[in-house]
Design an enzyme around this catalytic site. Structure first.
Site, PDB file in Angstrom:
ATOM      1  N   SER A 112       0.917  -1.223   0.189  1.00  0.00           N
ATOM      2  CA  SER A 112      -0.146  -0.115  -0.063  1.00  0.00           C
ATOM      3  C   SER A 112       0.805   1.084   0.194  1.00  0.00           C
ATOM      4  O   SER A 112       2.030   1.171   0.545  1.00  0.00           O
ATOM      5  CB  SER A 112      -0.991   0.136   1.371  1.00  0.00           C
ATOM      6  OG  SER A 112      -1.442   1.198   1.469  1.00  0.00           O
ATOM      7  N   TYR A 123      -0.776  -0.723  10.773  1.00  0.00           N
ATOM      8  CA  TYR A 123      -0.783  -0.851   9.270  1.00  0.00           C
ATOM      9  C   TYR A 123       0.266  -0.378   8.700  1.00  0.00           C
ATOM     10  O   TYR A 123       0.776  -1.092   7.598  1.00  0.00           O
ATOM     11  CB  TYR A 123      -2.314  -0.244   9.062  1.00  0.00           C
ATOM     12  CG  TYR A 123      -2.592  -0.341   7.654  1.00  0.00           C
ATOM     13  CD1 TYR A 123      -3.236  -1.543   7.157  1.00  0.00           C
ATOM     14  CD2 TYR A 123      -2.304   0.513   6.412  1.00  0.00           C
ATOM     15  CE1 TYR A 123      -3.493  -1.896   5.891  1.00  0.00           C
ATOM     16  CE2 TYR A 123      -2.866   0.343   5.277  1.00  0.00           C
ATOM     17  CZ  TYR A 123      -3.357  -0.853   4.897  1.00  0.00           C
ATOM     18  OH  TYR A 123      -3.415  -1.040   3.426  1.00  0.00           O
TER      19      TYR A 123
END
Length: 217
Positions: A112, A123
């Site tokens: 990502s 994350y």
């Protein structure tokens, strides 16, 4: 071509023949055959990005296996993709399998754009780990003809961001001002796992409109 250049080219050619150091150069011009006779295992293939990648691969001649954690979604995707796909639920250690069976190929990790941002959340840290893993695997596996890369999408027009067909793709998440479409991500993925991507090794390609590279938030 001058005489000196010609002489060098001829000498190099015959030297290569004697040493059997010949590497074929492939120029693929037919997009429908860019993955012909190849097999792809796509984890997360029932998600919108994974599905777009699977669909693109199949259209380019690839046999596709998709994995997922939701049996109903996986079954639905398999039915949409047709006979060229097969749903499974457990992924094997692909790299180890490749090495043990002397199989050349490609591994593409999906990260990502947040992996390029400061790691102030679990994350973001996990995405940074994927990029480091990509680089490490590339270093270890490239001598075996296994090419490892990654892609890092930014905000993507999927239901995770409450996007529905026909909605605006405008966003403030990047300086370009628009979300990326799943099929565009699939196009980059297809290039990287085809023979066109053999000279791209250990890279994570950001498809993010600059987010995670110079646009850090």
């Amino acid at each position: 071509m001058n005489a000196k250049t010609l002489k060098h080219a001829v000498t190099s050619f015959f030297t290569a023949i004697k040493t059997k150091n010949i590497v074929p150069i492939e120029h693929i011009v037919d997009d429908a055959k860019v993955l012909d006779k190849k097999v792809a295992l796509i984890t997360g293939g029932s998600g919108e990005i994974g599905y777009a990648i699977a669909k693109s691969f199949i259209e380019s001649g690839c046999h596709v296996i998709i994995t997922g954690t939701n049996a109903e979604k996986l079954k639905s995707c398999v039915e949409k993709l047709g006979d060229s796909s097969k749903g499974i639920f457990v992924s094997q250690k692909i790299a180890k399998y490749f090495v043990e069976n002397k199989t050349k190929g490609h591994i593409l990790n999906i990260s990502s754009s947040t992996g390029g941002e400061p790691g102030w959340s679990a994350y973001r840290i996990s995405k940074q780990a994927i990029e480091n893993l990509t680089l490490g695997l590339a270093q270890k596996l490239s001598p075996y003809g296994i090419f490892v890369n990654g892609i890092a999408p930014g905000s993507t027009a999927t239901n995770l961001l409450n996007y529905k067909d026909g909605d605006s793709i405008a966003t403030r998440d990047n300086v370009i001002g628009r979300m990326v479409m799943p099929d565009k991500i699939a196009t980059y993925a297809k290039m990287l796992v085809s023979d066109l991507g053999n000279m791209v090794v250990g890279e994570t390609i950001y498809i993010s409109g600059g987010r995670g590279k110079f646009d850090i938030r």
